[in-house]
Design a protein around this motif. Structure first.
Motif, PDB file in Angstrom:
ATOM      1  N   VAL A  36       1.090  -2.007  -0.312  1.00  0.00           N
ATOM      2  CA  VAL A  36       0.559  -0.282   0.082  1.00  0.00           C
ATOM      3  C   VAL A  36       0.937   1.265   0.368  1.00  0.00           C
ATOM      4  N   LYS A  37       0.525   2.343  -0.671  1.00  0.00           N
ATOM      5  CA  LYS A  37       1.395   3.589  -0.763  1.00  0.00           C
ATOM      6  C   LYS A  37       0.020   4.138   0.348  1.00  0.00           C
ATOM      7  N   LEU A  38       0.890   4.731   1.274  1.00  0.00           N
ATOM      8  CA  LEU A  38       0.843   5.212   2.415  1.00  0.00           C
ATOM      9  C   LEU A  38       0.548   6.528   2.379  1.00  0.00           C
ATOM     10  N   LEU A  39      -0.358   6.944   2.978  1.00  0.00           N
ATOM     11  CA  LEU A  39      -1.049   8.156   3.059  1.00  0.00           C
ATOM     12  C   LEU A  39       0.438   9.194   3.898  1.00  0.00           C
ATOM     13  N   GLU A  40      -0.215  10.976   3.338  1.00  0.00           N
ATOM     14  CA  GLU A  40       1.302  10.958   4.666  1.00  0.00           C
ATOM     15  C   GLU A  40       1.595  11.470   5.769  1.00  0.00           C
ATOM     16  N   ASP A  41       0.466  11.229   6.534  1.00  0.00           N
ATOM     17  CA  ASP A  41       0.752  11.036   7.844  1.00  0.00           C
ATOM     18  C   ASP A  41       0.844   9.639   8.752  1.00  0.00           C
ATOM     19  N   GLY A  42       1.387   8.556   7.558  1.00  0.00           N
ATOM     20  CA  GLY A  42       1.813   7.203   7.533  1.00  0.00           C
ATOM     21  C   GLY A  42       0.941   6.382   8.308  1.00  0.00           C
ATOM     22  N   SER A  43      -0.267   6.725   7.830  1.00  0.00           N
ATOM     23  CA  SER A  43      -1.767   5.972   7.764  1.00  0.00           C
ATOM     24  C   SER A  43      -2.379   4.730   6.809  1.00  0.00           C
ATOM     25  N   ARG A  44      -2.768   3.999   6.554  1.00  0.00           N
ATOM     26  CA  ARG A  44      -3.355   3.259   5.194  1.00  0.00           C
ATOM     27  C   ARG A  44      -4.438   3.913   4.825  1.00  0.00           C
ATOM     28  N   GLY A  45      -5.136   4.590   5.359  1.00  0.00           N
ATOM     29  CA  GLY A  45      -6.137   5.059   5.081  1.00  0.00           C
ATOM     30  C   GLY A  45      -7.899   4.793   5.485  1.00  0.00           C
ATOM     31  N   ASP A  46      -8.460   3.994   4.334  1.00  0.00           N
ATOM     32  CA  ASP A  46      -9.641   3.200   5.058  1.00  0.00           C
ATOM     33  C   ASP A  46      -9.312   2.028   5.213  1.00  0.00           C
ATOM     34  N   LEU A  47      -8.277   1.338   4.334  1.00  0.00           N
ATOM     35  CA  LEU A  47      -7.701  -0.444   4.709  1.00  0.00           C
ATOM     36  C   LEU A  47      -8.262  -1.088   5.983  1.00  0.00           C
ATOM     37  N   PRO A  48      -8.280  -2.324   6.281  1.00  0.00           N
ATOM     38  CA  PRO A  48      -8.891  -3.133   7.086  1.00  0.00           C
ATOM     39  C   PRO A  48      -7.011  -3.169   7.778  1.00  0.00           C
ATOM     40  N   GLU A  49      -7.621  -3.529   9.134  1.00  0.00           N
ATOM     41  CA  GLU A  49      -6.000  -4.020  10.343  1.00  0.00           C
ATOM     42  C   GLU A  49      -5.796  -5.149   9.386  1.00  0.00           C
ATOM     43  N   ARG A  50      -6.624  -6.342   9.223  1.00  0.00           N
ATOM     44  CA  ARG A  50      -6.594  -7.554   9.116  1.00  0.00           C
ATOM     45  C   ARG A  50      -6.725  -7.748   7.859  1.00  0.00           C
ATOM     46  N   MET A  51      -6.933  -9.050   7.227  1.00  0.00           N
ATOM     47  CA  MET A  51      -6.941  -9.780   5.778  1.00  0.00           C
ATOM     48  C   MET A  51      -8.180  -9.315   5.036  1.00  0.00           C
ATOM     49  N   TRP A  52      -8.652  -8.478   4.810  1.00  0.00           N
ATOM     50  CA  TRP A  52     -10.081  -8.814   3.971  1.00  0.00           C
ATOM     51  C   TRP A  52     -10.106  -9.758   2.739  1.00  0.00           C
ATOM     52  N   TRP A  53      -9.782 -10.390   2.251  1.00  0.00           N
ATOM     53  CA  TRP A  53     -10.101 -11.007   1.056  1.00  0.00           C
ATOM     54  C   TRP A  53     -10.132 -12.613   1.630  1.00  0.00           C
ATOM     55  N   SER A  54     -11.356 -13.090   0.228  1.00  0.00           N
ATOM     56  CA  SER A  54     -11.369 -14.435   0.768  1.00  0.00           C
ATOM     57  C   SER A  54     -10.478 -15.441   0.162  1.00  0.00           C
ATOM     58  N   VAL A  55      -9.442 -16.800   0.522  1.00  0.00           N
ATOM     59  CA  VAL A  55      -8.410 -17.110   0.049  1.00  0.00           C
ATOM     60  C   VAL A  55      -9.413 -18.367  -0.795  1.00  0.00           C
TER      61      VAL A  55
END
Length: 432
Positions: free
Chosen positions: A413-432
């Protein structure tokens, strides 16, 4: 008075450079034979030209030249899927020994007596437009011009030839099998689903697919409301992908271009997919590659890189055979190298996984398809090209099974200027 010289037979030459027992029954055009009579597979050196290829380029390249030209034939396996031969070839390499000095003298004299040390013409299938242009013009490695010639050498055979073994999906990268019993088409669709979900794309987003092939990822995303641009250096892929987009009525959302990824003018993408392009980039160019793609993402945007890797992080070419016949200028390294360069470019690496067994299954199905469509493949591309692809894909299948190579997907992920990930969840969000 000079002693009478009795040249060695081909079988005696084999015995001079190997330790018995060897895993093949080997026969030759001179009527000689060696190796166990009950061996599961046999190799036939059918001509002096075949022997010359093996003698003048010892190793993979010489064996491949002899095999592709018909100077070396394998019995017991179909040329569309000679998979089982590779176990025996590995055992054969283990049997190789250095001849004693006197044996070496006799071997060289015998080869010279037969005329087998005479350099043979390079097989036509090796004389690609890229190879001739490289020799004539001396193009800089991984320049835009040379990369285009390199890609064209591999992909611009004919779309009809690729359709014979890729199937309806026309996807020339590792599939992702929802179950071992899934069809190739189901697994390829599932691969696009996995990447789409990992990139967390949704209707209204934008996607750049670099090295887009025949446009499978672009069309998958467009069917879900994503504005998708794909780029390829192959004219044949571009034309097929353009026509397929039109046939599916996706022109408003999907576009493929025949251009270098470095020339894409747009930026601010929500996602970038790179499926099977890094193999063509060259390790020395990883920094520029990941850096330029990082710049094309909006803050919070995601990139997924999907590529063949080595089990270690020592960058190297895949060998003379692959360089000459399959991927000119191709180079691989390990997943650690990929992740390092992504991090150095500014990505936060979120996830990495190894799909090598999925690639083994994918290659197996491609070989099965080629075998089933063998006569059509020979008619379309010629027997040397058909034999080449059968050899290459079966060898690759063997390589993935035995951990010679791996397949990694790395998500960043390309982080925001403040080092955050935007609205991405902290954990895996896709189905395997």
């Amino acid at each position: 008075m000079a002693e009478n010289f009795i040249p060695m037979t081909v079988a005696e030459m084999v015995e001079a450079v190997t330790e018995a027992p060897i895993p093949f029954r080997i026969t030759a055009f001179d009527g000689s034979a060696t190796g166990p009579e009950d061996a599961e597979y046999s190799l036939e050196v059918t001509s002096l030209e075949g022997l010359s290829y093996i003698a003048t380029a010892p190793g993979d390249l010489g064996l491949a030249r002899a095999y592709i030209s018909g100077g070396l034939k394998a019995h017991g396996e179909h040329p569309g899927h000679p998979y089982e031969l590779f176990d025996s070839l590995r055992d054969l390499y283990d049997c190789v020994r250095r001849p004693e000095a006197a044996e070496m003298v006799d071997l060289v004299r015998s080869l010279r007596h037969l005329g087998a040390l005479r350099i043979q013409p390079i097989p036509d299938v090796e004389q690609t437009s890229w190879w001739r242009k490289r020799l004539v013009q001396g193009l800089t490695r991984h320049s835009k011009e040379r990369d285009k010639e390199s890609v064209s050498a591999h992909y611009d055979i004919s779309n009809e030839f690729y359709e014979l073994f890729l199937g309806d999906s026309m996807t020339y990268t590792c599939a992702y099998y929802p179950s071992p019993e899934a069809t190739l088409e189901e697994a390829q669709e599932n691969k696009y689903r996995l990447i789409f979900e990992k990139l967390r794309l949704k209707s209204g987003d934008t996607l750049l697919d670099v090295g887009c092939g025949w446009g499978g990822m672009v069309r998958y995303a467009a069917r879900r409301g994503v504005k998708a641009i794909g780029v390829t250096l192959s004219q044949e892929q571009y034309e097929w992908g353009r026509d397929k987009i039109a046939a599916e009525g996706l022109q408003d959302l999907a576009e493929v271009r025949c251009m270098d990824y470095r020339d894409v003018a747009e930026s601010g993408f929500d996602g970038i997919s790179a499926i099977g392009i890094l193999e063509h980039i060259g390790v020395d160019n990883y920094s520029l590659y990941f850096g330029s793609l990082h710049e094309k993402l909006k803050p919070g945007g995601r990139m997924l890189n999907h590529c063949i890797t080595y089990p270690d992080n020592n960058p190297r070419k895949a060998g003379a055979f692959i360089d000459r016949y399959i991927f000119p200028d191709g180079e691989l390294s390990g997943s650690g190298t990929v992740q390092k360069h992504m991090q150095d470019a500014g990505f936060e690496v979120l996830h990495a996984e190894n799909l090598r067994f999925d690639y083994q299954r994918t290659l197996h199905q491609w070989c099965v398809n080629l075998k089933q469509n063998w006569e059509a493949a020979v008619q379309l591309a010629g027997e040397p090209t058909a034999r080449l692809w059968g050899l290459y894909m079966a060898g690759s299948e063997w390589g993935f099974e035995h951990n010679v190579v791996q397949l990694h997907q790395v998500l960043g992920v390309k982080l925001l200027e403040d080092g955050s990930r935007g609205d991405l969840p902290e954990r895996m969000w896709w189905s395997v």
